[in-house]
Motif scaffolding. Structure first.
Motif, PDB file in Angstrom:
ATOM      1  N   SER A  20       0.814  -1.215   0.000  1.00  0.00           N
ATOM      2  CA  SER A  20       0.000   0.000   0.000  1.00  0.00           C
ATOM      3  C   SER A  20       0.845   1.262   0.000  1.00  0.00           C
ATOM      4  O   SER A  20       0.362   2.342  -0.314  1.00  0.00           O
ATOM      5  N   LEU A  21       2.127   1.133   0.382  1.00  0.00           N
ATOM      6  CA  LEU A  21       3.036   2.278   0.322  1.00  0.00           C
ATOM      7  C   LEU A  21       3.737   2.345  -1.035  1.00  0.00           C
ATOM      8  O   LEU A  21       3.901   3.416  -1.607  1.00  0.00           O
ATOM      9  N   TRP A  22       4.125   1.203  -1.579  1.00  0.00           N
ATOM     10  CA  TRP A  22       4.878   1.163  -2.834  1.00  0.00           C
ATOM     11  C   TRP A  22       4.009   1.455  -4.053  1.00  0.00           C
ATOM     12  O   TRP A  22       4.380   2.272  -4.908  1.00  0.00           O
ATOM     13  N   ILE A  23       2.881   0.793  -4.141  1.00  0.00           N
ATOM     14  CA  ILE A  23       2.092   0.852  -5.386  1.00  0.00           C
ATOM     15  C   ILE A  23       1.554   2.253  -5.664  1.00  0.00           C
ATOM     16  O   ILE A  23       1.751   2.792  -6.766  1.00  0.00           O
ATOM     17  N   SER A  25       2.655   5.145  -4.621  1.00  0.00           N
ATOM     18  CA  SER A  25       3.783   6.044  -4.889  1.00  0.00           C
ATOM     19  C   SER A  25       4.342   5.807  -6.284  1.00  0.00           C
ATOM     20  O   SER A  25       4.648   6.755  -7.020  1.00  0.00           O
ATOM     21  N   ALA A  26       4.486   4.542  -6.665  1.00  0.00           N
ATOM     22  CA  ALA A  26       5.011   4.223  -7.996  1.00  0.00           C
ATOM     23  C   ALA A  26       4.069   4.693  -9.091  1.00  0.00           C
ATOM     24  O   ALA A  26       4.511   5.242 -10.119  1.00  0.00           O
ATOM     25  N   VAL A  27       2.773   4.509  -8.891  1.00  0.00           N
ATOM     26  CA  VAL A  27       1.800   4.924  -9.914  1.00  0.00           C
ATOM     27  C   VAL A  27       1.808   6.439 -10.081  1.00  0.00           C
ATOM     28  O   VAL A  27       1.853   6.960 -11.204  1.00  0.00           O
ATOM     29  N   ILE A  28       1.782   7.166  -8.961  1.00  0.00           N
ATOM     30  CA  ILE A  28       1.727   8.638  -9.029  1.00  0.00           C
ATOM     31  C   ILE A  28       2.998   9.209  -9.652  1.00  0.00           C
ATOM     32  O   ILE A  28       2.947  10.019 -10.581  1.00  0.00           O
ATOM     33  N   LEU A  29       4.155   8.776  -9.159  1.00  0.00           N
ATOM     34  CA  LEU A  29       5.413   9.311  -9.684  1.00  0.00           C
ATOM     35  C   LEU A  29       5.637   8.897 -11.136  1.00  0.00           C
ATOM     36  O   LEU A  29       6.121   9.686 -11.953  1.00  0.00           O
ATOM     37  N   GLY A  30       5.294   7.669 -11.468  1.00  0.00           N
ATOM     38  CA  GLY A  30       5.461   7.211 -12.845  1.00  0.00           C
ATOM     39  C   GLY A  30       4.573   7.981 -13.810  1.00  0.00           C
ATOM     40  O   GLY A  30       5.019   8.400 -14.892  1.00  0.00           O
TER      41      GLY A  30
END
Length: 445
Positions: A20-23, A25-30
């Motif tokens: 829930s922390l990684w996904i 963040s990765a989606v938003i930044l990507g």
């Protein structure tokens, strides 16, 4: 008051194991990286290929002349040839005007340059074609630049004018060469007066080009870029200012902790409606924008020393532009909550900067960006700042439209913020500090 110490604890390793922390963040930044790359590079990938109706003035002052008993008006012929060129059709919007009107258009930022055919153009060409070339001198055309309308657009217009002159010179040289050959065949006795090698080279490429500043700028104007960067300061001042005010207000209400280095404290929670929160933040934005606009101007003019006049107007417009940007960001924060800063960045920076016409002119942008430029706030502000800095604060140079659009943007986003927050209040969606869970006693046995 110190923050309660009965909060649940976790470890860094435990946090790093949470999807829930990684996904998210990765989606938003990507997505941000992908979208911003798409927007910025897509706008500037092929300015020449995207060019549509770049405004350039053409001034025909040629008085014509008589040659072999016939009237010659090469200026009119050349003007028709240039404006009707198939390779520039749809790409350049030639404005056939007199010199006074051309100066006025450049002085209001309506054209990126001008091409001037002098009054003795036909006479100069006729002298080159004369049997003895007596008193002949190369015909000259003048390219007028207008970096105040945008240095990139001015350079594009100058390059187009140079290419037009070169093409016209080549065609005219071919005609003169043929005409001189016919004269030599008809009057062989006059060969002693025929042009020498240097004269023949001049006849082959007869038109000379001079480049002058049509609307001169000062040495401290960033070659026409200071308006863009000053606008960037105002836009960032509004957007970042809204985020700072929003966070400071939440801290004052005890909804956020106040951290200074290793020290952390939190105030007692004070409840305030969403409408009240947005109203207080908006009042702070209006009041503080007066200060930020003054300081931005003090740094740019007083410390850096950029060329600027109409300083009261620059301060007032900067204040109003910052307020409009800040209220827009506050409304988006009120509507979207945590994603608000990302949304405001996309609207006020991501979509706005490429469509602002501050670097690449609007006429050299793809159609999608020209559409955005009709309402995106950055374009409206850069037009107003450019008019104040470079065009004597003339309403017709874009300042009038800038004031109108800034006012409309302020009114619409203020209304949006008030409507959304009132709607949330009526539905019972109150903003407050999160309640920390009370630890439960561990079971015995």
């Amino acid at each position: 008051m110190s923050e309660p110490t009965h909060a649940l604890t976790t470890s860094a390793r435990g946090l790093l194991r949470r999807r829930s922390l990684w996904i998210p963040s990765a989606v938003i930044l990507g997505l941000l990286s992908f979208v911003l790359s798409l927007l910025y590079l897509g706008a500037n990938n092929d300015p020449v290929g995207s060019m549509k109706n770049l405004p350039i003035a053409i001034v025909n002052e040629d008085r014509g002349t008589q040659a072999a008993g016939r009237p010659i008006d090469l200026g009119t012929q050349l003007t028709a040839q240039i404006t009707g060129a198939a390779d520039l059709r749809g790409k350049v919007d030639w404005k056939q005007v007199d010199r006074h009107t051309a100066d006025d258009l450049m002085g209001n930022g309506k054209v990126f340059g001008a091409l001037v055919i002098p009054d003795d153009f036909s006479a100069s060409v006729a002298a080159l074609a004369g049997p003895l070339q007596q008193g002949a001198h190369p015909p000259t055309m003048t390219v007028l630049t207008n970096p105040a309308a945008g240095s990139f657009g001015s350079n594009m217009a100058s390059e187009i004018n140079r290419q037009v002159i070169q093409s016209a010179s080549t065609q005219l040289g071919d005609r003169l060469t043929q005409q001189l050959a016919q004269q030599a065949a008809q009057h062989p006795a006059q060969q002693a007066g025929a042009p020498g090698t240097a004269a023949k080279l001049m006849i082959t490429d007869p038109i000379r080009t001079t480049v002058q500043a049509g609307h001169p700028l000062g040495d401290h104007s960033g070659l026409g870029m200071s308006a863009f960067f000053y606008t960037l300061v105002l836009v960032l001042g509004g957007m970042l200012g809204a985020n700072v005010i929003h966070a400071q207000l939440d801290t004052a209400l005890g909804w956020l902790a106040n951290e200074k280095g290793p020290f952390r404290s939190i105030r007692p929670v004070q409840h305030l409606s969403r409408v009240g929160h947005f109203t207080v933040a908006s009042v702070l934005m209006v009041a503080l924008s007066m200060l930020t606009s003054a300081l931005a101007m003090a740094a740019a003019v007083g410390v850096i020393g950029i060329d600027a006049s109409h300083l009261p107007m620059l301060w007032l417009f900067g204040t109003c532009a910052t307020v409009a940007m800040g209220i827009t960001a506050l409304a988006l924060l009120a509507a979207f909550g945590t994603p608000g800063p990302i949304v405001s960045m996309l609207i006020l920076i991501g979509l706005a900067v490429p469509s602002a016409g501050g670097t690449v002119p609007l006429q050299a942008l793809p159609s999608f960006y020209r559409f955005l430029a009709e309402f995106e706030p950055f374009r409206q502000v850069v037009d107003g700042v450019r008019a104040i800095l470079y065009f004597d604060a003339r309403t017709g140079a874009g300042l009038g439209r800038a004031w109108t659009m800034v006012g409309i943007g302020f009114a619409l986003t203020l209304a949006l913020g008030l409507v959304v927050t009132r709607l949330y209040d009526r539905k019972g969606h109150r903003r407050s500090a999160a309640q920390l869970p009370t630890p439960q006693p561990a079971p015995i046995g």
